[in-house]
Motif scaffolding. Structure first.
Motif, short mmCIF file in Angstrom:
data_model
loop_
_atom_site.label_atom_id
_atom_site.label_comp_id
_atom_site.label_asym_id
_atom_site.label_seq_id
_atom_site.Cartn_x
_atom_site.Cartn_y
_atom_site.Cartn_z
N LEU A 37 0.90 -1.01 0.05
CA LEU A 37 -0.10 0.12 -0.09
C LEU A 37 0.91 1.26 -0.04
O LEU A 37 2.07 0.98 0.35
CB LEU A 37 -0.68 -0.02 1.29
CG LEU A 37 -1.93 -1.03 1.38
CD1 LEU A 37 -2.68 -1.05 2.70
CD2 LEU A 37 -3.10 -1.08 0.25
N LYS A 66 -3.90 -0.27 6.36
CA LYS A 66 -4.15 0.87 5.58
C LYS A 66 -2.64 1.62 5.32
O LYS A 66 -1.72 1.25 5.96
CB LYS A 66 -4.83 2.18 6.29
CG LYS A 66 -6.30 1.80 6.62
CD LYS A 66 -7.06 2.74 7.29
CE LYS A 66 -8.50 2.25 7.81
NZ LYS A 66 -9.25 3.37 8.33
N GLN A 115 -2.06 6.92 1.84
CA GLN A 115 -3.31 6.61 0.93
C GLN A 115 -4.38 7.88 1.19
O GLN A 115 -4.51 8.28 2.31
CB GLN A 115 -3.89 5.27 1.63
CG GLN A 115 -3.57 4.06 0.88
CD GLN A 115 -4.29 2.84 1.05
OE1 GLN A 115 -4.48 2.38 2.26
NE2 GLN A 115 -5.09 2.24 0.18
#
Length: 338
Positions: free
Chosen positions: A23, A188, A192
């Motif tokens: 991510l 997460k 992001q």
């Protein structure tokens, strides 16, 4: 200014905690709670309505007047993303939360007094009227933490636990998820953006190996597709506890070799089984002789009483285990022996 409906950002399921690089930015790990996804909007100007939006876009504030009253003390122009939960009898109670979400009339206030709602905030999409969707998660989290510290927020508000330490996150996954209602982790990227409707996060549920009795199938005896699982209660009744995900071909063949058609006095003859938890769509189920034991991987989302809300993964048949040796109905994910 954000106005409902706003599609919440979603997470895709993973079997294990991912490593770095999957991510944008370093990874952040949040505890995942089993409640109702809820976006909260405070009015831009005094006297405006507080709005609570469900994951599907419905406005649900009339069911949670206690939370609306508490939100009147929050800053204006705020949009939070989080989870609605109810704490009852020393546990998170999804069933009680459901009662509250379905209540109407005078029972709304009665249930609010008896079972107050709590809001676990994990993201801030707008603060002081400034939209934050394009900001990295790290900044949105900082704004959220400042909201809690600057305003001294306490119950019914809770700041979702978050860590950037993978070892601590793994500890949470193995220890915190012993508490009913704590399902696992959401992962997460610190860099992001918030992407409405996108499955840009990851979620990992803790799963436990346990056993259940095969009481029915979908498909045919020669080619079973899903297993409908049960456990016996203290009165000797076979009670449904869940269903599996579709069987792999090799697993279907293994099970088919041992299935036998049920007699008309099978306890589930004529019973209706839904295709998913909370769904009205029915499965076409064929009862089978309930003497086969399946070992399954199950997550921690268990209704009060012992039924799983998410499909189970078939691991293997336990031909060495009798149906009478399976944990009783209501015992949840008691680990399998052996």
């Amino acid at each position: 200014m954000l106005r409902p409906p706003v599609e919440p950002m979603l997470a895709q399921a993973r079997e294990t905690v991912p490593g770095p690089g999957v991510l944008p930015g370093a990874l952040a790990f949040e505890a995942k709670f089993d409640g109702y996804r809820c976006l909260m909007f405070t009015p831009a100007h005094p006297g405006g309505p507080v709005l609570l939006q469900s994951r599907r876009g419905s406005l649900i504030e009339r069911h949670f007047p206690d939370l609306v009253r508490a939100a009147n003390d929050l800053p204006p122009g705020l949009v939070l993303d989080g989870e609605l939960v109810v704490w009852h009898r020393e546990r998170f109670s999804f069933e009680t939360l459901q009662r509250r979400a379905a209540a109407g009339g005078r029972s709304v206030e009665q249930l609010a007094a008896a079972f107050p709602a709590h809001y676990i905030a994990f993201d801030c999409l707008q603060a002081g009227g400034e939209e934050l969707l394009a900001e990295p998660y790290a900044r949105r989290r900082a704004v959220l933490e400042e909201l809690f510290t600057g305003h001294g927020l306490t119950a019914p508000w809770t700041l979702c636990p978050m860590t950037t330490d993978p070892a601590l996150a793994q500890e949470w996954l193995t220890s915190w998820t012993d508490v009913p209602g704590v399902e696992g982790l959401v992962i997460k990227g610190l860099a992001q953006r918030y992407l409405p409707g996108a499955r840009g996060w990851f979620k990992v549920r803790r799963r436990n190996t346990t056993e259940a009795v095969i009481g029915g199938i979908t498909g045919s005896l020669r080619r079973p597709q899903l297993l409908i699982l049960g456990r016996y209660d203290d009165d000797g009744r076979l009670r449904p506890v869940g269903r599996t995900v579709p069987l792999r071909p090799d697993a279907a063949r293994q099970v088919a070799d041992h299935l036998r058609p049920a007699s008309p006095d099978h306890p589930w003859t004529g019973a209706r089984f839904s295709s998913a938890w909370g769904s009205r769509e029915a499965l076409d189920v064929t009862p089978v002789v309930p003497d086969l034991v399946a070992e399954v991987d199950a997550d921690t989302s268990i209704d009060r009483g012992g039924a799983w809300r998410h499909p189970l993964r078939f691991a293997r048949l336990r031909l060495d285990t009798a149906a009478a040796d399976v944990p009783r109905f209501g015992q949840g994910t008691t680990p399998a022996a052996g």
